[in-house]
Design a protein around this motif. Structure first.
Motif, PDB file in Angstrom:
ATOM      1  N   THR A   1       0.832  -1.207   0.000  1.00 34.73           N
ATOM      2  CA  THR A   1       0.000   0.000   0.000  1.00 34.73           C
ATOM      3  C   THR A   1       0.866   1.257   0.000  1.00 34.73           C
ATOM      4  N   ASP A   2       1.901   1.270   0.822  1.00 31.90           N
ATOM      5  CA  ASP A   2       2.792   2.426   0.899  1.00 31.90           C
ATOM      6  C   ASP A   2       3.541   2.639  -0.411  1.00 31.90           C
ATOM      7  N   ASP A   3       3.969   1.542  -1.047  1.00 35.08           N
ATOM      8  CA  ASP A   3       4.676   1.660  -2.325  1.00 35.08           C
ATOM      9  C   ASP A   3       3.760   2.210  -3.412  1.00 35.08           C
ATOM     10  N   ILE A   4       2.494   1.790  -3.407  1.00 33.17           N
ATOM     11  CA  ILE A   4       1.537   2.307  -4.386  1.00 33.17           C
ATOM     12  C   ILE A   4       1.316   3.797  -4.186  1.00 33.17           C
ATOM     13  N   LEU A   5       1.147   4.205  -2.946  1.00 29.58           N
ATOM     14  CA  LEU A   5       0.930   5.627  -2.651  1.00 29.58           C
ATOM     15  C   LEU A   5       2.143   6.466  -3.053  1.00 29.58           C
ATOM     16  N   ALA A   6       3.334   5.886  -2.956  1.00 25.95           N
ATOM     17  CA  ALA A   6       4.534   6.611  -3.368  1.00 25.95           C
ATOM     18  C   ALA A   6       4.572   6.807  -4.878  1.00 25.95           C
TER      19      ALA A   6
ATOM     20  N   LEU B   1       2.485   1.949 -11.978  1.00 25.36           N
ATOM     21  CA  LEU B   1       2.736   0.922 -10.967  1.00 25.36           C
ATOM     22  C   LEU B   1       3.708  -0.158 -11.430  1.00 25.36           C
ATOM     23  N   ALA B   2       4.172  -0.089 -12.672  1.00 26.13           N
ATOM     24  CA  ALA B   2       5.082  -1.108 -13.206  1.00 26.13           C
ATOM     25  C   ALA B   2       6.325  -1.316 -12.339  1.00 26.13           C
ATOM     26  N   PRO B   3       6.902  -0.282 -11.700  1.00 26.15           N
ATOM     27  CA  PRO B   3       8.087  -0.517 -10.868  1.00 26.15           C
ATOM     28  C   PRO B   3       7.868  -1.477  -9.709  1.00 26.15           C
TER      29      PRO B   3
ATOM     30  N   TYR C   1       6.527  -7.849  -6.264  1.00 28.24           N
ATOM     31  CA  TYR C   1       5.065  -7.918  -6.283  1.00 28.24           C
ATOM     32  C   TYR C   1       4.568  -8.458  -7.623  1.00 28.24           C
ATOM     33  N   LEU C   2       3.572  -9.315  -7.557  1.00 29.87           N
ATOM     34  CA  LEU C   2       2.904  -9.821  -8.758  1.00 29.87           C
ATOM     35  C   LEU C   2       1.694  -8.945  -9.044  1.00 29.87           C
ATOM     36  N   LEU C   3       1.552  -8.478 -10.280  1.00 32.38           N
ATOM     37  CA  LEU C   3       0.413  -7.653 -10.675  1.00 32.38           C
ATOM     38  C   LEU C   3      -0.580  -8.519 -11.430  1.00 32.38           C
ATOM     39  N   LEU C   4      -1.817  -8.547 -10.952  1.00 29.27           N
ATOM     40  CA  LEU C   4      -2.834  -9.442 -11.484  1.00 29.27           C
ATOM     41  C   LEU C   4      -4.096  -8.662 -11.829  1.00 29.27           C
ATOM     42  N   GLY C   5      -4.511  -8.737 -13.078  1.00 31.41           N
ATOM     43  CA  GLY C   5      -5.801  -8.186 -13.483  1.00 31.41           C
ATOM     44  C   GLY C   5      -6.821  -9.305 -13.566  1.00 31.41           C
ATOM     45  N   SER C   6      -7.972  -9.121 -12.941  1.00 29.90           N
ATOM     46  CA  SER C   6      -9.001 -10.155 -12.923  1.00 29.90           C
ATOM     47  C   SER C   6     -10.299  -9.581 -13.462  1.00 29.90           C
ATOM     48  N   GLY C   7     -10.717 -10.058 -14.638  1.00 23.53           N
ATOM     49  CA  GLY C   7     -11.941  -9.560 -15.268  1.00 23.53           C
ATOM     50  C   GLY C   7     -12.344 -10.480 -16.401  1.00 23.53           C
ATOM     51  N   ASN C   8     -12.891  -9.937 -17.461  1.00 22.04           N
ATOM     52  CA  ASN C   8     -13.257 -10.715 -18.650  1.00 22.04           C
ATOM     53  C   ASN C   8     -13.245  -9.808 -19.870  1.00 22.04           C
ATOM     54  N   ILE C   9     -12.683 -10.301 -20.979  1.00 20.83           N
ATOM     55  CA  ILE C   9     -12.720  -9.542 -22.230  1.00 20.83           C
ATOM     56  C   ILE C   9     -14.160  -9.400 -22.699  1.00 20.83           C
TER      57      ILE C   9
ATOM     58  N   LEU D   1      -6.658  -3.170 -19.001  1.00 16.03           N
ATOM     59  CA  LEU D   1      -5.910  -1.939 -19.268  1.00 16.03           C
ATOM     60  C   LEU D   1      -4.820  -1.702 -18.220  1.00 16.03           C
ATOM     61  N   TYR D   2      -5.121  -2.002 -16.962  1.00 17.13           N
ATOM     62  CA  TYR D   2      -4.092  -1.879 -15.927  1.00 17.13           C
ATOM     63  C   TYR D   2      -2.894  -2.772 -16.248  1.00 17.13           C
ATOM     64  N   THR D   3      -3.164  -4.019 -16.632  1.00 17.11           N
ATOM     65  CA  THR D   3      -2.075  -4.958 -16.890  1.00 17.11           C
ATOM     66  C   THR D   3      -1.286  -4.562 -18.132  1.00 17.11           C
ATOM     67  N   LEU D   4      -1.957  -4.048 -19.159  1.00 18.17           N
ATOM     68  CA  LEU D   4      -1.235  -3.590 -20.344  1.00 18.17           C
ATOM     69  C   LEU D   4      -0.308  -2.428 -20.014  1.00 18.17           C
ATOM     70  N   GLY D   5      -0.775  -1.516 -19.176  1.00 18.25           N
ATOM     71  CA  GLY D   5       0.072  -0.408 -18.772  1.00 18.25           C
ATOM     72  C   GLY D   5       1.278  -0.854 -17.980  1.00 18.25           C
ATOM     73  N   ALA D   6       1.096  -1.876 -17.168  1.00 12.63           N
ATOM     74  CA  ALA D   6       2.182  -2.372 -16.316  1.00 12.63           C
ATOM     75  C   ALA D   6       3.173  -3.240 -17.074  1.00 12.63           C
ATOM     76  N   ALA D   7       2.835  -3.636 -18.298  1.00 16.91           N
ATOM     77  CA  ALA D   7       3.694  -4.540 -19.081  1.00 16.91           C
ATOM     78  C   ALA D   7       3.896  -3.973 -20.485  1.00 16.91           C
ATOM     79  N   GLN D   8       4.251  -2.713 -20.571  1.00 14.93           N
ATOM     80  CA  GLN D   8       4.386  -2.042 -21.860  1.00 14.93           C
ATOM     81  C   GLN D   8       5.385  -2.752 -22.766  1.00 14.93           C
ATOM     82  N   GLY D   9       4.957  -3.023 -23.995  1.00 16.88           N
ATOM     83  CA  GLY D   9       5.847  -3.579 -25.006  1.00 16.88           C
ATOM     84  C   GLY D   9       6.108  -5.063 -24.891  1.00 16.88           C
ATOM     85  N   GLU D  10       5.677  -5.699 -23.806  1.00 20.39           N
ATOM     86  CA  GLU D  10       5.959  -7.122 -23.624  1.00 20.39           C
ATOM     87  C   GLU D  10       4.924  -7.967 -24.385  1.00 20.39           C
ATOM     88  N   LYS D  11       5.413  -8.968 -25.059  1.00 23.11           N
ATOM     89  CA  LYS D  11       4.542  -9.839 -25.842  1.00 23.11           C
ATOM     90  C   LYS D  11       3.824 -10.825 -24.923  1.00 23.11           C
TER      91      LYS D  11
END
Length: 232
Positions: free
Chosen positions: A90-95, A121-123, A129-137, A197-207
């Motif tokens: 939480t503190d890292d996100i707020l930073a 939030l990519a850093p 930390y593992l970044l996980l998006g949970s939804g549906n296309i 969209l969150y996950t795409l932003g956090a993984a820019q350019g990665e296939k």
């Protein structure tokens, strides 16, 4: 070590009780994270079920479990999941996002904002930390076809359209997904699409690696994407 980013289609709540090819794939991905990287210190989840006006981060040391679904078997409501909060995360996100605040209720934003937040939030990936998006296309509960084990033509088209853009990393077109003629059917509300969209932003350019590339009950897509595997 830089941890990966995952977008997972979660579909029906019944997946918590099921043992099938979809759940087996989830299990394999969890095993890959631990074997190819390291056990995450915590998981930051961009969830389709955290919903209000504004953008917030949760800080509850014991996040509550919410059964926000109705009409399912009794066994589903007996499933218990009690993760611990992570104040350090939480503190890292707020930073990284000094303009947001803590709110232990619910939250959602627009496509461009979601992408930008993921980018900011990519850093966190470098901090364990593992970044996980949970939804549906594709997620349209009003158009479910209970006797259809596959997808409708609209669902198949939209899912293939988004997957093609993710493969090409054409993020701009994904941010403007509502321009697609099938978008009103596939994503009549933004809540389940925005985690992508969150996950795409956090993984820019990665296939991406693509998993669970299936549709079911007509208007649900289970398609998921892995970013950063094989790029350690």
């Amino acid at each position: 070590m830089k941890l990966p980013v995952i977008f997972a289609g979660h579909g029906s709540p019944m997946i918590a009780l099921e043992d099938n090819e979809l759940t087996k794939e989830f299990q394999k991905i969890g095993e890959r994270v631990v074997s190819e990287f390291e056990k995450p210190k915590a998981i930051l989840s961009f969830s389709a079920h955290w919903f209000t006006r504004g953008t917030y981060v949760q800080s509850d040391p014991e996040p509550r479990q919410v059964y926000d679904m109705y009409g399912f078997p009794k066994e589903l409501y007996e499933v218990q999941y009690h993760p611990k909060g992570c104040q350090e995360l939480t503190d890292d996100i707020l930073a990284l996002l000094p303009d947001i605040s803590i709110n232990d209720d619910w939250g959602i934003e627009g496509p461009q904002n979601a992408y930008d937040i993921g980018k900011a939030l990519a850093p966190l990936r470098e901090k364990g930390y593992l970044l996980l998006g949970s939804g549906n296309i594709v997620h349209n509960l009003r158009r479910l076809e209970w006797d259809n084990p596959n997808g409708s033509p609209q669902a198949d088209r939209f899912d293939a359209f988004i997957t093609g853009l993710v493969k090409k990393r054409d993020n701009e077109k994904i941010i403007h997904y509502e321009d697609n003629p099938d978008a009103a059917y596939a994503a009549p509300t933004a809540d389940h699409f925005l985690p992508l969209l969150y996950t795409l932003g956090a993984a820019q350019g990665e296939k991406p690696e693509i998993f669970n590339n299936v549709r079911n009950t007509g208007s649900l897509s289970m398609t998921g994407y892995l970013f950063g595997f094989g790029e350690k």
